[in-house]
Scaffold this motif. Structure first.
Motif, PDB file in Angstrom:
ATOM      1  N   VAL A   1      77.983   6.483 -57.504  1.00  0.00           N
ATOM      2  CA  VAL A   1      78.873   7.258 -56.646  1.00  0.00           C
ATOM      3  C   VAL A   1      80.310   6.804 -56.861  1.00  0.00           C
ATOM      4  CG1 VAL A   1      77.155   7.734 -54.872  1.00  0.00           C
ATOM      5  CG2 VAL A   1      78.511   5.646 -54.741  1.00  0.00           C
TER       6      VAL A   1
ATOM      7  N   GLN B   1      82.838  10.740 -52.311  1.00  0.00           N
ATOM      8  CA  GLN B   1      81.851  11.668 -52.853  1.00  0.00           C
ATOM      9  C   GLN B   1      80.872  12.086 -51.764  1.00  0.00           C
ATOM     10  OE1 GLN B   1      79.824  10.293 -56.375  1.00  0.00           O
ATOM     11  NE2 GLN B   1      78.097  11.682 -56.076  1.00  0.00           N
ATOM     12  N   HIS B   2      80.541  13.365 -51.737  1.00  0.00           N
ATOM     13  CA  HIS B   2      79.567  13.888 -50.773  1.00  0.00           C
ATOM     14  C   HIS B   2      78.167  13.685 -51.339  1.00  0.00           C
ATOM     15  CE1 HIS B   2      77.350  16.585 -48.141  1.00  0.00           C
ATOM     16  NE2 HIS B   2      78.381  16.540 -47.318  1.00  0.00           N
TER      17      HIS B   2
END
Length: 389
Positions: free
Chosen positions: A107, A111-112
């Motif tokens: 990640v 970040q989603h």
């Protein structure tokens, strides 16, 4: 006082010529009295009307202002508003349950992620070795239980043999006793038979203790299932713990949201167990925490409609009062205020009120910590309160 006039000296006085009146110039006519009286009578009604209008304005304007103020006061008081309100979203501290060196990071900042997505991984090799060792220990425990079962069978066989020996020794001793009683043999011949019988009886007692010991080693149940033996259960628990540690070397997102503070997470970095290394803000659960003054809480009730204005966006959101806090914010501070002393100044306290946002509202733009203005519709104006409604 009298004035004395002296004659001028020669050369001091001069003659000043005076202009003669122009006989052709007509004299200004003096207004006649009847005309002046006529004009005055015409202006008097207008002045009277102006004064009346002024008096009406002087009386009506204050009355209108007072009436308007009374109207606003009586119809007001229905809404309780505060700008001490903030958007809230659950924040989860991300950490590893086991220690290890980071081998992979999946990640980036902000970040989603979805629940179950792999965030980062620790080196799994030490935990794979621990799983192998736990498997070996489990297999050994099972073998030991089987050996205990064999030992129990051996002890039972030894007990049966000892019991048969006792029967034989008892029969021989009985025969010798009968011969001695008949006078055939001397009493000294009983010593060997008696000694042999006692030894056989001792062997039976010893074999019986060995059977009891073997049964105790099997948990008191000689017919116990191998995987139900305490030693095997312990080995199975150790294997489960080792497998769990191996699984925890891969850190997954506990919920959906946005990952933050992962900029310092790098491959090769050693992380201790329980150390917070990042945060996850859950965007699927958003609410407003409105801190109302204690003087505003009298008419707040769970279920009242709320209008929410977030400072960052012009959109007006709608919600509902979900709950009122259990205590004021000062009660949860690290060092609560001690008001029992003489140095006390009364400060209006604030109570956190939990406001949920309607599902139909657009929550995509809301971020935790944003400032908001919350207005609660209590449904009761000042007039309603005075009338006891």
């Amino acid at each position: 006082m009298t004035a004395r006039v002296t004659d001028p000296k020669p050369g001091e006085a001069s003659v000043v010529p005076l202009p003669l009146a122009d006989k052709a110039t007509p004299k200004a006519e003096t207004p006649q009295a009847p005309l002046l009286h006529s004009v005055t009578n015409e202006e008097a009604p207008a002045e009277h009307k102006s004064n009346a209008r002024r008096n009406i304005l002087m009386v009506s304007v204050p009355l209108i202002i007072v009436a308007a103020g009374a109207w606003f006061y009586l119809t007001g008081g229905r809404y309780e508003e505060t700008d001490n309100a903030y958007v809230q979203q659950p924040k989860v501290s991300l950490s590893a349950d086991v220690a290890g060196r980071v081998s992979q990071v999946n990640v980036v900042e902000n970040q989603h992620v979805q629940a179950g997505d792999v965030l980062f991984m620790l080196d799994p090799q030490p935990y794979r070795i621990a799983v192998s060792q736990a498997n070996a220990a489990l297999a050994t425990a099972r073998v030991n239980v089987e050996e205990l079962k064999v030992s129990y069978g051996t002890a039972q066989a030894q007990l049966a043999s000892a019991q048969q020996t006792v029967e034989i020794r008892q029969a021989a001793f009985d025969r010798q006793t009968s011969l001695v009683s008949q006078g055939v043999n001397a009493n000294s011949t009983l010593d060997d038979s008696k000694l042999a019988l006692q030894q056989a009886q001792a062997a039976v007692a010893l074999a019986d203790q060995q059977v009891a010991g073997a049964a105790a080693a099997l948990g008191g149940d000689p017919n116990i299932v191998t995987d139900q033996h305490p030693a095997v259960l312990q080995a199975m628990a150790a294997l489960e713990q080792a497998q769990r540690n191996l699984d925890k070397s891969t850190v997954e997102a506990p919920a959906s949201g946005i990952v933050a503070n992962v900029s310092s997470l790098n491959v090769g970095q050693f992380i201790a167990a329980g150390t917070t290394i990042a945060s996850l803000v859950q965007t699927d659960d958003t609410w407003i925490q409105a801190n109302f003054k204690e003087t505003q809480l009298g008419d707040l009730v769970v279920g009242q409609p709320v209008e929410i204005k977030v400072d960052a966006y012009p959109t007006v959101l709608h919600g509902t009062v979900q709950s009122l806090g259990a205590a004021t914010g000062s009660e949860f501070s690290l060092i609560p205020a001690q008001n029992a002393t003489g140095n006390w100044v009364k400060v209006v306290q604030r109570l956190p009120v939990h406001v949920t946002i309607d599902a139909a509202s657009d929550l995509a733009l809301l971020k935790t910590g944003m400032s908001a203005t919350v207005t609660v519709d209590t449904g009761r104006s000042t007039l309603d309160k005075l009338m006891g409604k």
